[in-house]
Design an enzyme around this catalytic site. Structure first.
Site, PDB file in Angstrom:
ATOM      1  N   ASP A 199       0.817  -1.211   0.000  1.00 16.61           N
ATOM      2  CA  ASP A 199       0.000   0.000   0.000  1.00 16.61           C
ATOM      3  C   ASP A 199       0.846   1.255   0.000  1.00 16.61           C
ATOM      4  OD1 ASP A 199      -2.273  -1.429   0.133  1.00 16.61           O
ATOM      5  OD2 ASP A 199      -2.668  -1.082   2.256  1.00 16.61           O
ATOM      6  N   LYS A 222      -4.451   2.899  -2.903  1.00 17.37           N
ATOM      7  CA  LYS A 222      -5.205   3.212  -1.701  1.00 17.37           C
ATOM      8  C   LYS A 222      -4.643   4.396  -0.949  1.00 17.37           C
ATOM      9  CE  LYS A 222      -7.836   0.151  -0.032  1.00 17.37           C
ATOM     10  NZ  LYS A 222      -8.331  -0.461   1.155  1.00 17.37           N
ATOM     11  N   MET A 280      -7.447   8.785  10.359  1.00 15.13           N
ATOM     12  CA  MET A 280      -8.105   9.311   9.144  1.00 15.13           C
ATOM     13  C   MET A 280      -9.072  10.450   9.457  1.00 15.13           C
ATOM     14  SD  MET A 280      -9.069   5.570   7.562  1.00 15.13           S
ATOM     15  CE  MET A 280      -9.670   4.897   9.094  1.00 15.13           C
TER      16      MET A 280
END
Ligand code: SAH
Length: 516
Positions: free
Chosen positions: A41, A63, A179
């Site tokens: 990733d 991603k 996030m």
């Protein structure tokens, strides 16, 4: 014989840790070294990829939060299953811990459905790293005994939130939001609305554990403003709770002397990066530019001749570790070992070269007071070299100080070219751009050839253009000869240690720019 069909594939879901490549587990690294396929990733540290065998299949799964995904989750799942089914050892590398907001569970479920084997290896999650590297103990007996990891990706205004805001606001000591940068205003508002003290301290940490880590501290009331004013972007974590106060005493990572400094390290590709690791230990962010790579000489004839008559020499002189490694490699290739050196005295230019000789079971008989070619000439001359045979294994192109000096002192000098420096192409463009964007604080040089090759690599039309490009960038040179080469291009040397060693050079850099 085992064919691929007989071999059973297996998937390893591995946590890469928060970014610092030193923070992967030992088990994780072992598996990277065995991988036949690696699916990784955006947040999985790129340096870790260098552990993977070069002939493995590398698949970038993309991603990056908010940006168009390179592959959908379904495609990733499918690639994983297909490769395992084909009998491969597949590593699925994910940032932090794969089971913490990493969709690691979903990928494993697919493997289970497909009846394939797997193993999962945990990783240091970014919450833990962000707290540690920002000097915030995530729990503390004095003020909190519970922690929650929460996704900040969910819009807290939506009516059916899966986050129990009413319970976590006051029911948990430390709250860590992953996030959550975009939603920070609503996250903080929600916490206050549900009873958390608006004065609760909050830290936001971006790129935790990496040399360019950034962090800001505020309160629930003002942190969203601070983050927006300072332009803090993902990936970042938000830590809410009284533990953030301990940062005043425990902030260690960002207070290291070279923290935030970007330093170009120009070395040969093959040399162990002692300079990089020492600079990084002091907090610097290093850009490694291999300005030269070491290749065999055009011809071995002279060296092989010298090796054949090795015992007839009085002195064998080494001026670099590259020369030592290349010479002993050739000695072995010619069917000999260091017993062939019986009776030959050995001189080394400095401590590092002398230490390197120890690896071959050899102790240098002579080490000059000053670690330069001139110093060696002076020290050897004192031993009366008149009529003595001296062998110098070295680069094809090198300064002639040593051979001329020894010849003047009456010695018979033989040069054995054991390697040559070749500048690699293609690294120059990127470096030019970084320099133009004023993103570099310092450039370091450990030999004159690194200076020359660095200049070649930048490909400026003249010295003036070179000086303009390097305007405002500090230059460190390991010793006077290297420094002189820098000055020949009309550039200034800002740091030059008194002893010509890498630890001394790093100390001099810390002394010079560390305070700022
Ligand atoms: N599985 C990962 C989390 C993936 S979710 C883990 O255990 O850490 C992605 C979020 O993790 C980012 O949006 C950011 O909030 C956080 N994150 C990951 N690496 C980070 C880092 N080095 N510094 C700060 N936050 C990070």
């Amino acid at each position: 014989m085992t064919t691929h069909k007989d071999k059973k594939g297996k998937a390893y879901l591995i946590g890469a840790g928060p970014g610092d490549p030193g923070l992967i587990t030992v088990r994780g690294r072992e598996l990277l070294q065995k991988a036949e396929v690696i699916i990784y990733d955006y947040l999985a540290g790129k340096k870790l990829l260098s552990y993977v065998p070069k002939d493995a299949e590398f698949i970038y799964a993309g991603k990056k939060g908010g940006v168009k995904h390179t592959h959908t989750q379904e495609e990733i799942n499918q690639m994983l299953v297909d490769r395992v089914r084909a009998g491969k050892l597949v590593v699925r590398l994910k940032g932090g811990d794969p089971f913490i907001f990493g969709r690691g569970g979903e990928e494993l479920e697919e493997l289970v459905k497909a009846g394939q084997d797997f193993e999962a290896v945990p990783g240091v999650t970014s919450a833990s790293a962000a707290a540690t590297f920002a000097g915030v103990p995530i729990t503390h007996r004095q003020c909190t005994s519970s922690v929650a990891f929460i996704t900040g990706h969910e819009d807290p205004n939506k009516t059916e939130s899966r986050i129990a805001w009413d319970k976590i606001s006051t029911g948990v000591g430390t709250l860590v939001f992953y996030m959550g940068i975009k939603n920070l205003p609503s996250i903080t508002a929600n916490l206050i609305k549900h009873g958390r003290d608006p004065q609760t301290p909050v830290a936001v940490v971006r790129w935790a554990s990496l040399p360019y880590q950034q962090s800001v501290v505020g309160t629930l009331e003002n942190i969203a403003d601070i983050v927006s004013k300072q332009g803090i972007k993902p990936p970042a974590l938000t830590i809410v709770g009284d533990v953030v106060r301990y940062r005043d005493q425990l902030n260690w990572y960002e207070l290291r002397p070279l923290f935030g400094k970007r330093i170009v390290v120009t070395r040969t590709r093959e040399q162990a990066s002692e300079l990089v690791s020492l600079l990084e230990e002091n907090g610097a962010s290093c850009l490694e530019h291999a300005t030269i790579s070491i290749e065999p000489p055009d011809s071995w004839q002279q060296t092989d001749q010298a090796i054949a008559q090795l015992a007839t020499f009085d002195w064998l002189v080494f001026t670099s570790i590259n020369a030592i490694h290349a010479f002993f490699k050739r000695l072995q290739e010619q069917g000999h070992d260091c017993r062939k050196l019986h009776g030959v005295k050995i001189a080394a230019v400095g401590r590092v070269t002398a230490d390197c000789l120890l690896q071959y079971g050899l102790r240098a008989d002579l080490l000059p007071a000053e670690y330069t070619g001139e110093g060696l000439v002076a020290a050897l001359s004192k031993t009366d070299v008149t009529g003595k045979k001296v062998l110098i294994p070295r680069a094809m192109k090198a300064r002639k100080v040593l051979e001329n000096g020894l010849a003047e002192a009456g010695a018979t000098v033989t040069i054995a070219p054991v390697y040559q420096n070749v500048p690699p192409l293609s690294e120059g463009q990127q470096l030019r751009e970084e320099l133009k964007a004023e993103k570099i604080d310092m450039v370091t040089f450990t030999s004159s050839s690194t200076v020359r090759n660095f200049v070649d690599m930048l490909d400026c039309k003249d010295n003036r253009a070179l000086q303009e490009l390097l305007d405002g960038v500090m230059i460190a040179a390991i010793g006077p000869i290297t420094g002189q080469t820098v000055r020949e291009y009309g550039l200034a040397v800002h740091v030059q240690p008194e002893t010509y060693t890498i630890p001394a050079m790093v100390q001099a850099i810390v002394d010079e720019i560390g305070a700022g």
